[in-house]
Scaffold this motif. Structure first.
Motif, PDB file in Angstrom:
ATOM      1  N   ILE A  78      -1.624  55.247  61.497  1.00 37.86           N
ATOM      2  CA  ILE A  78      -2.705  56.207  61.277  1.00 37.86           C
ATOM      3  C   ILE A  78      -2.434  56.832  59.908  1.00 37.86           C
ATOM      4  CG2 ILE A  78      -3.809  58.332  62.043  1.00 37.86           C
ATOM      5  CD1 ILE A  78      -2.929  57.627  64.888  1.00 37.86           C
ATOM      6  N   LEU A  79      -3.405  56.707  58.997  1.00 40.39           N
ATOM      7  CA  LEU A  79      -3.256  57.203  57.634  1.00 40.39           C
ATOM      8  C   LEU A  79      -4.331  58.238  57.343  1.00 40.39           C
ATOM      9  CD1 LEU A  79      -2.977  53.743  57.423  1.00 40.39           C
ATOM     10  CD2 LEU A  79      -1.917  54.534  55.356  1.00 40.39           C
ATOM     11  N   VAL A  80      -3.970  59.258  56.566  1.00 41.96           N
ATOM     12  CA  VAL A  80      -4.928  60.261  56.111  1.00 41.96           C
ATOM     13  C   VAL A  80      -4.931  60.217  54.592  1.00 41.96           C
ATOM     14  CG1 VAL A  80      -5.534  62.700  56.059  1.00 41.96           C
ATOM     15  CG2 VAL A  80      -4.541  61.718  58.123  1.00 41.96           C
ATOM     16  N   ASP A  81      -6.081  59.845  54.031  1.00 38.64           N
ATOM     17  CA  ASP A  81      -6.222  59.686  52.581  1.00 38.64           C
ATOM     18  C   ASP A  81      -5.114  58.812  51.997  1.00 38.64           C
ATOM     19  OD1 ASP A  81      -8.607  60.982  52.361  1.00 38.64           O
ATOM     20  OD2 ASP A  81      -7.762  62.881  51.694  1.00 38.64           O
ATOM     21  N   GLY A  82      -4.771  57.739  52.701  1.00 45.50           N
ATOM     22  CA  GLY A  82      -3.801  56.776  52.203  1.00 45.50           C
ATOM     23  C   GLY A  82      -2.350  57.069  52.549  1.00 45.50           C
ATOM     24  N   ARG A  83      -2.065  58.218  53.152  1.00 49.44           N
ATOM     25  CA  ARG A  83      -0.680  58.570  53.519  1.00 49.44           C
ATOM     26  C   ARG A  83      -0.478  58.383  55.014  1.00 49.44           C
ATOM     27  NH1 ARG A  83       0.573  64.365  51.449  1.00 49.44           N
ATOM     28  NH2 ARG A  83       1.813  64.156  53.312  1.00 49.44           N
ATOM     29  N   GLU A  90       3.730  55.097  68.771  1.00 50.91           N
ATOM     30  CA  GLU A  90       4.229  56.411  69.189  1.00 50.91           C
ATOM     31  C   GLU A  90       3.109  57.254  69.798  1.00 50.91           C
ATOM     32  OE1 GLU A  90       5.865  58.151  65.703  1.00 50.91           O
ATOM     33  OE2 GLU A  90       7.554  56.761  65.606  1.00 50.91           O
ATOM     34  N   VAL A  91       1.920  57.186  69.198  1.00 50.84           N
ATOM     35  CA  VAL A  91       0.796  57.982  69.682  1.00 50.84           C
ATOM     36  C   VAL A  91       0.360  57.501  71.062  1.00 50.84           C
ATOM     37  CG1 VAL A  91      -1.642  58.508  69.257  1.00 50.84           C
ATOM     38  CG2 VAL A  91       0.002  58.632  67.385  1.00 50.84           C
ATOM     39  N   MET A  92       0.313  56.193  71.261  1.00 47.80           N
ATOM     40  CA  MET A  92      -0.117  55.646  72.546  1.00 47.80           C
ATOM     41  C   MET A  92       0.923  55.875  73.646  1.00 47.80           C
ATOM     42  SD  MET A  92      -3.157  54.650  72.123  1.00 47.80           S
ATOM     43  CE  MET A  92      -3.558  53.603  73.511  1.00 47.80           C
ATOM     44  N   ALA A  93       2.196  56.030  73.261  1.00 47.53           N
ATOM     45  CA  ALA A  93       3.248  56.268  74.249  1.00 47.53           C
ATOM     46  C   ALA A  93       3.185  57.685  74.809  1.00 47.53           C
ATOM     47  CB  ALA A  93       4.614  56.003  73.620  1.00 47.53           C
ATOM     48  N   ARG A  94       2.608  58.608  74.066  1.00 48.92           N
ATOM     49  CA  ARG A  94       2.511  60.002  74.524  1.00 48.92           C
ATOM     50  C   ARG A  94       1.336  60.168  75.470  1.00 48.92           C
ATOM     51  NH1 ARG A  94       4.944  64.132  71.100  1.00 48.92           N
ATOM     52  NH2 ARG A  94       3.289  65.411  71.971  1.00 48.92           N
ATOM     53  N   ASN A  95       1.482  61.087  76.405  1.00 46.50           N
ATOM     54  CA  ASN A  95       0.431  61.319  77.399  1.00 46.50           C
ATOM     55  C   ASN A  95      -0.623  62.316  76.929  1.00 46.50           C
ATOM     56  OD1 ASN A  95       1.438  59.527  79.250  1.00 46.50           O
ATOM     57  ND2 ASN A  95       2.734  61.044  80.250  1.00 46.50           N
ATOM     58  N   LEU A  98      -3.278  65.352  71.804  1.00 47.55           N
ATOM     59  CA  LEU A  98      -3.091  65.914  70.471  1.00 47.55           C
ATOM     60  C   LEU A  98      -2.066  65.111  69.678  1.00 47.55           C
ATOM     61  CD1 LEU A  98      -3.822  68.221  68.523  1.00 47.55           C
ATOM     62  CD2 LEU A  98      -1.905  69.481  69.467  1.00 47.55           C
ATOM     63  N   ILE A  99      -2.463  64.665  68.492  1.00 45.69           N
ATOM     64  CA  ILE A  99      -1.551  64.001  67.557  1.00 45.69           C
ATOM     65  C   ILE A  99      -1.136  65.072  66.552  1.00 45.69           C
ATOM     66  CG2 ILE A  99      -1.240  62.099  65.940  1.00 45.69           C
ATOM     67  CD1 ILE A  99      -3.699  60.775  67.279  1.00 45.69           C
ATOM     68  N   GLU A 100       0.035  65.652  66.759  1.00 49.76           N
ATOM     69  CA  GLU A 100       0.469  66.816  65.971  1.00 49.76           C
ATOM     70  C   GLU A 100       0.577  66.517  64.463  1.00 49.76           C
ATOM     71  OE1 GLU A 100       0.760  70.562  65.517  1.00 49.76           O
ATOM     72  OE2 GLU A 100       0.684  69.837  67.568  1.00 49.76           O
ATOM     73  N   PRO A 101       1.181  65.378  64.027  1.00 52.39           N
ATOM     74  CA  PRO A 101       1.237  65.130  62.573  1.00 52.39           C
ATOM     75  C   PRO A 101      -0.145  64.976  61.939  1.00 52.39           C
ATOM     76  CG  PRO A 101       2.696  63.609  63.746  1.00 52.39           C
ATOM     77  CD  PRO A 101       1.919  64.359  64.773  1.00 52.39           C
ATOM     78  N   LEU A 102      -1.089  64.383  62.676  1.00 54.84           N
ATOM     79  CA  LEU A 102      -2.457  64.240  62.165  1.00 54.84           C
ATOM     80  C   LEU A 102      -3.117  65.604  62.035  1.00 54.84           C
ATOM     81  CD1 LEU A 102      -4.935  62.562  61.378  1.00 54.84           C
ATOM     82  CD2 LEU A 102      -5.435  62.339  63.815  1.00 54.84           C
ATOM     83  N   LYS A 103      -2.955  66.435  63.049  1.00 55.15           N
ATOM     84  CA  LYS A 103      -3.529  67.791  63.012  1.00 55.15           C
ATOM     85  C   LYS A 103      -2.948  68.590  61.850  1.00 55.15           C
ATOM     86  CE  LYS A 103      -3.951  71.988  65.787  1.00 55.15           C
ATOM     87  NZ  LYS A 103      -2.965  72.957  65.380  1.00 55.15           N
ATOM     88  N   ALA A 104      -1.622  68.494  61.646  1.00 56.97           N
ATOM     89  CA  ALA A 104      -0.978  69.237  60.555  1.00 56.97           C
ATOM     90  C   ALA A 104      -1.480  68.770  59.187  1.00 56.97           C
ATOM     91  CB  ALA A 104       0.535  69.090  60.651  1.00 56.97           C
ATOM     92  N   ARG A 137      -9.028  55.067  73.928  1.00 58.21           N
ATOM     93  CA  ARG A 137      -8.080  56.155  74.178  1.00 58.21           C
ATOM     94  C   ARG A 137      -7.459  56.655  72.863  1.00 58.21           C
ATOM     95  NH1 ARG A 137      -2.643  55.012  76.622  1.00 58.21           N
ATOM     96  NH2 ARG A 137      -1.641  57.030  76.485  1.00 58.21           N
ATOM     97  N   LEU A 138      -7.129  55.735  71.964  1.00 59.50           N
ATOM     98  CA  LEU A 138      -6.571  56.110  70.662  1.00 59.50           C
ATOM     99  C   LEU A 138      -7.632  56.813  69.818  1.00 59.50           C
ATOM    100  CD1 LEU A 138      -4.351  56.048  68.497  1.00 59.50           C
ATOM    101  CD2 LEU A 138      -5.109  53.746  67.912  1.00 59.50           C
ATOM    102  N   LEU A 139      -8.848  56.292  69.830  1.00 61.67           N
ATOM    103  CA  LEU A 139      -9.932  56.915  69.070  1.00 61.67           C
ATOM    104  C   LEU A 139     -10.208  58.321  69.578  1.00 61.67           C
ATOM    105  CD1 LEU A 139     -11.950  56.326  66.834  1.00 61.67           C
ATOM    106  CD2 LEU A 139     -13.510  55.487  68.578  1.00 61.67           C
ATOM    107  N   ARG A 140     -10.152  58.510  70.898  1.00 59.77           N
ATOM    108  CA  ARG A 140     -10.345  59.838  71.487  1.00 59.77           C
ATOM    109  C   ARG A 140      -9.260  60.808  71.030  1.00 59.77           C
ATOM    110  NH1 ARG A 140      -9.509  59.533  77.287  1.00 59.77           N
ATOM    111  NH2 ARG A 140      -7.461  60.362  76.811  1.00 59.77           N
ATOM    112  N   LYS A 141      -8.014  60.335  70.934  1.00 56.70           N
ATOM    113  CA  LYS A 141      -6.917  61.187  70.471  1.00 56.70           C
ATOM    114  C   LYS A 141      -7.116  61.598  69.014  1.00 56.70           C
ATOM    115  CE  LYS A 141      -3.301  59.568  73.565  1.00 56.70           C
ATOM    116  NZ  LYS A 141      -1.873  59.306  73.675  1.00 56.70           N
TER     117      LYS A 141
END
Length: 164
Positions: A78-83, A90-95, A98-104, A137-141
């Motif tokens: 998962i990249l934000v503006d290329g980063r 890791e994201v799919m393994a969590r229940n 919220l994807i905390e690094p993406l939110k930050a 499920r990933l898109l929803r997250k």
């Protein structure tokens, strides 16, 4: 009176010495301005970055893309503006959703001040470029994390279907 060849040449040179001098500085300025306007006029088409790892779904969308923060969701990252901010495994393994690094990262980019007032409203828009094979499920997250970072305008990047 007979002139020597050297005298004839000197007389011809004196007669043809009335050539105009060009001011090259003004000419260079004109060409610089011309190139600037040609380049600024050619940037009317906006394209989103399209990494080879993401195969966008086809659609009949008529709306052209706007300049926003781009979240790219490939099969691995998962990249934000290329980063890179997170890996899909890791994201799919969590229940939780919220994807905390993406939110930050989105909060960091969304917290920047817009230079012009008309771009202020666009600062809370995000475009998701999701591979056509990623699970819902990933898109929803990703959408949930974007909403938690106060990005209310979510768009999806698609490939325009030809012949429609």
């Amino acid at each position: 009176m007979k002139l020597t060849p050297l005298q004839k040449r000197a007389e011809r040179k004196a007669r043809n010495n009335t050539a105009l001098d060009m001011n090259l500085v003004a000419l260079i300025d004109i060409f610089t301005i011309l190139i600037f306007f040609l380049l600024s006029g050619a940037s009317g088409v906006e394209l989103l970055p399209s990494p080879k790892a993401v195969k966008l779904p086809a659609s009949t969308a008529e709306q052209s893309p706007k300049e926003t923060i781009v979240v790219i969701v490939s099969e691995q990252d998962i990249l934000v503006d290329g980063r890179k901010v997170a890996s899909v495994a890791e994201v799919m393994a969590r229940n939780d959703d919220l994807i905390e690094p993406l939110k930050a990262e989105l909060e960091l980019l969304g917290g920047r001040q817009a230079v012009r007032a008309e771009n202020q409203a666009k600062s809370k828009s995000v475009t998701i470029m999701g591979d056509q094979s990623i699970p819902y499920r990933l898109l929803r997250k990703v959408m949930y994390s974007s909403a938690r970072a106060n990005f209310s305008d979510v768009s999806f990047a698609v490939r325009r279907r030809d012949g429609v």
